[in-house]
Scaffold this motif. Structure first.
Motif, PDB file in Angstrom:
ATOM      1  N   TYR A 102       0.863  -1.182   0.000  1.00 17.33           N
ATOM      2  CA  TYR A 102       0.000   0.000   0.000  1.00 17.33           C
ATOM      3  C   TYR A 102       0.895   1.226   0.000  1.00 17.33           C
ATOM      4  O   TYR A 102       1.990   1.199   0.549  1.00 17.33           O
ATOM      5  CB  TYR A 102      -0.888   0.032   1.248  1.00 17.33           C
ATOM      6  CG  TYR A 102      -1.776  -1.173   1.362  1.00 17.33           C
ATOM      7  CD1 TYR A 102      -3.002  -1.222   0.711  1.00 17.33           C
ATOM      8  CD2 TYR A 102      -1.377  -2.278   2.098  1.00 17.33           C
ATOM      9  CE1 TYR A 102      -3.811  -2.347   0.804  1.00 17.33           C
ATOM     10  CE2 TYR A 102      -2.179  -3.399   2.191  1.00 17.33           C
ATOM     11  CZ  TYR A 102      -3.390  -3.428   1.541  1.00 17.33           C
ATOM     12  OH  TYR A 102      -4.182  -4.538   1.622  1.00 17.33           O
ATOM     13  N   VAL A 103       0.429   2.313  -0.578  1.00 16.21           N
ATOM     14  CA  VAL A 103       1.176   3.560  -0.539  1.00 16.21           C
ATOM     15  C   VAL A 103       0.291   4.663   0.031  1.00 16.21           C
ATOM     16  O   VAL A 103      -0.913   4.707  -0.229  1.00 16.21           O
ATOM     17  CB  VAL A 103       1.725   3.963  -1.941  1.00 16.21           C
ATOM     18  CG1 VAL A 103       0.613   4.326  -2.906  1.00 16.21           C
ATOM     19  CG2 VAL A 103       2.753   5.069  -1.826  1.00 16.21           C
ATOM     20  N   GLY A 104       0.907   5.500   0.843  1.00 13.03           N
ATOM     21  CA  GLY A 104       0.240   6.683   1.370  1.00 13.03           C
ATOM     22  C   GLY A 104       1.222   7.838   1.337  1.00 13.03           C
ATOM     23  O   GLY A 104       2.436   7.626   1.441  1.00 13.03           O
ATOM     24  N   TYR A 105       0.731   9.049   1.187  1.00 14.87           N
ATOM     25  CA  TYR A 105       1.615  10.208   1.077  1.00 14.87           C
ATOM     26  C   TYR A 105       0.896  11.466   1.495  1.00 14.87           C
ATOM     27  O   TYR A 105      -0.339  11.511   1.544  1.00 14.87           O
ATOM     28  CB  TYR A 105       2.148  10.361  -0.364  1.00 14.87           C
ATOM     29  CG  TYR A 105       1.073  10.407  -1.411  1.00 14.87           C
ATOM     30  CD1 TYR A 105       0.449  11.591  -1.763  1.00 14.87           C
ATOM     31  CD2 TYR A 105       0.647   9.236  -2.052  1.00 14.87           C
ATOM     32  CE1 TYR A 105      -0.555  11.622  -2.716  1.00 14.87           C
ATOM     33  CE2 TYR A 105      -0.346   9.250  -3.006  1.00 14.87           C
ATOM     34  CZ  TYR A 105      -0.944  10.457  -3.332  1.00 14.87           C
ATOM     35  OH  TYR A 105      -1.951  10.487  -4.271  1.00 14.87           O
ATOM     36  N   LEU A 121       5.596   9.878  -5.924  1.00 15.04           N
ATOM     37  CA  LEU A 121       4.890   8.622  -6.178  1.00 15.04           C
ATOM     38  C   LEU A 121       5.535   7.865  -7.341  1.00 15.04           C
ATOM     39  O   LEU A 121       5.718   6.641  -7.263  1.00 15.04           O
ATOM     40  CB  LEU A 121       3.411   8.890  -6.444  1.00 15.04           C
ATOM     41  CG  LEU A 121       2.523   7.672  -6.630  1.00 15.04           C
ATOM     42  CD1 LEU A 121       2.611   6.712  -5.434  1.00 15.04           C
ATOM     43  CD2 LEU A 121       1.076   8.111  -6.856  1.00 15.04           C
ATOM     44  N   GLU A 138      -1.191  -0.653  -4.090  1.00 16.38           N
ATOM     45  CA  GLU A 138      -2.564  -0.205  -3.897  1.00 16.38           C
ATOM     46  C   GLU A 138      -2.560   1.113  -3.142  1.00 16.38           C
ATOM     47  O   GLU A 138      -1.687   1.367  -2.317  1.00 16.38           O
ATOM     48  CB  GLU A 138      -3.354  -1.247  -3.101  1.00 16.38           C
ATOM     49  CG  GLU A 138      -4.822  -0.902  -2.956  1.00 16.38           C
ATOM     50  CD  GLU A 138      -5.631  -2.012  -2.316  1.00 16.38           C
ATOM     51  OE1 GLU A 138      -6.519  -1.691  -1.509  1.00 16.38           O
ATOM     52  OE2 GLU A 138      -5.381  -3.195  -2.611  1.00 16.38           O
ATOM     53  N   ALA A 139      -3.534   1.964  -3.440  1.00 17.68           N
ATOM     54  CA  ALA A 139      -3.707   3.238  -2.740  1.00 17.68           C
ATOM     55  C   ALA A 139      -5.191   3.472  -2.540  1.00 17.68           C
ATOM     56  O   ALA A 139      -6.023   2.927  -3.283  1.00 17.68           O
ATOM     57  CB  ALA A 139      -3.109   4.382  -3.556  1.00 17.68           C
ATOM     58  N   SER A 140      -5.515   4.274  -1.553  1.00 16.54           N
ATOM     59  CA  SER A 140      -6.909   4.669  -1.358  1.00 16.54           C
ATOM     60  C   SER A 140      -6.965   6.151  -1.041  1.00 16.54           C
ATOM     61  O   SER A 140      -6.006   6.722  -0.503  1.00 16.54           O
ATOM     62  CB  SER A 140      -7.554   3.866  -0.219  1.00 16.54           C
ATOM     63  OG  SER A 140      -6.991   4.207   1.022  1.00 16.54           O
ATOM     64  N   THR A 141      -8.063   6.771  -1.422  1.00  7.76           N
ATOM     65  CA  THR A 141      -8.324   8.169  -1.067  1.00  7.76           C
ATOM     66  C   THR A 141      -9.756   8.248  -0.571  1.00  7.76           C
ATOM     67  O   THR A 141     -10.590   7.398  -0.910  1.00  7.76           O
ATOM     68  CB  THR A 141      -8.190   9.120  -2.271  1.00  7.76           C
ATOM     69  OG1 THR A 141      -9.298   8.903  -3.163  1.00  7.76           O
ATOM     70  CG2 THR A 141      -6.883   8.920  -3.012  1.00  7.76           C
ATOM     71  N   SER A 148      -5.826  14.121  -4.788  1.00 10.28           N
ATOM     72  CA  SER A 148      -4.988  12.926  -4.674  1.00 10.28           C
ATOM     73  C   SER A 148      -5.338  11.909  -5.761  1.00 10.28           C
ATOM     74  O   SER A 148      -4.458  11.226  -6.286  1.00 10.28           O
ATOM     75  CB  SER A 148      -5.141  12.300  -3.291  1.00 10.28           C
ATOM     76  OG  SER A 148      -4.137  11.337  -3.072  1.00 10.28           O
ATOM     77  N   LEU A 152      -2.751  10.058  -8.436  1.00 13.36           N
ATOM     78  CA  LEU A 152      -2.697   8.613  -8.663  1.00 13.36           C
ATOM     79  C   LEU A 152      -2.892   8.286 -10.149  1.00 13.36           C
ATOM     80  O   LEU A 152      -2.150   7.480 -10.718  1.00 13.36           O
ATOM     81  CB  LEU A 152      -3.738   7.898  -7.810  1.00 13.36           C
ATOM     82  CG  LEU A 152      -3.446   7.898  -6.308  1.00 13.36           C
ATOM     83  CD1 LEU A 152      -4.683   7.511  -5.519  1.00 13.36           C
ATOM     84  CD2 LEU A 152      -2.286   6.984  -5.975  1.00 13.36           C
TER      85      LEU A 152
END
Length: 190
Positions: A102-105, A121, A138-141, A148, A152
């Protein structure tokens, strides 16, 4: 240790991406305090200790423990004057047949619109593919976080669906939009 293999990278003029270190606690505390209201709508509720040097030291030490276990890869975005202007993290790193993370920023309020999140990213996706060997990220917003979502999509992430009440953000369970980027189609390393 994964972070030892990764050198700092220039993201945009005057801003580098580099692995986090315990010595960053003071600058990270300053960054979080200065961006508290900017980040609050998008993050979990933080205890007051989060906004102290001691709290950040403890947090970074915990992150580095997960790095040593191969589960996490956290970076900071640092300006030429030594200010932390953002962070990005690969978490939940899983190898084997899943080969995913997972990625978050986040990016500081005064750095918005400079392409910093996109550059960070993209660089982390390269590292995930070429150094870590991941197949997918995977990423979520939050549904309403269209800024964001644009980042992505610019970086090749595709929408894979919506998840009701996915994360506890800013004091309540919130719906999220999920994204993924396939990095390569090679078989996982044995």
């Amino acid at each position: 240790m994964l972070l030892r293999k990764i050198k700092e990278s220039l993201l945009i003029p005057g801003v580098i991406l580099r692995p986090i270190a315990v010595g960053d606690a003071g600058a990270l505390c300053t960054a979080y305090v200065g961006n508290r209201s900017h980040l609050e709508p998008w993050e979990p509720v933080r205890p007051e200790s989060f906004f102290t040097v001691e709290g950040q030291t403890e947090r970074i030490e915990g992150l580095l423990g997960q790095v040593a276990d191969g589960l996490l890869a956290p970076w900071i975005m640092e300006s030429a004057d030594g200010r932390i202007v953002g962070a990005i993290t690969l978490s939940g790193i899983s190898l084997g047949p899943f080969c995913s993370s997972y990625v978050g920023y986040w990016v500081a309020a005064d750095q918005q619109g400079r392409g910093l999140a996109t550059a960070a990213l993209e660089r982390v996706c390269e590292i995930a593919r070429d150094v870590v060997g991941l197949h997918r990220i995977e990423a979520s917003t939050l549904i309403e976080n269209t800024t964001s979502q644009r980042v992505l999509k610019k970086c090749g992430f595709e929408t894979i669906g919506d998840a009701p009440q996915y994360l506890h953000i800013n004091g309540e369970w919130r719906d999220s939009r999920l994204f993924q980027r396939i990095l390569h189609d090679r078989a996982p390393a044995v």
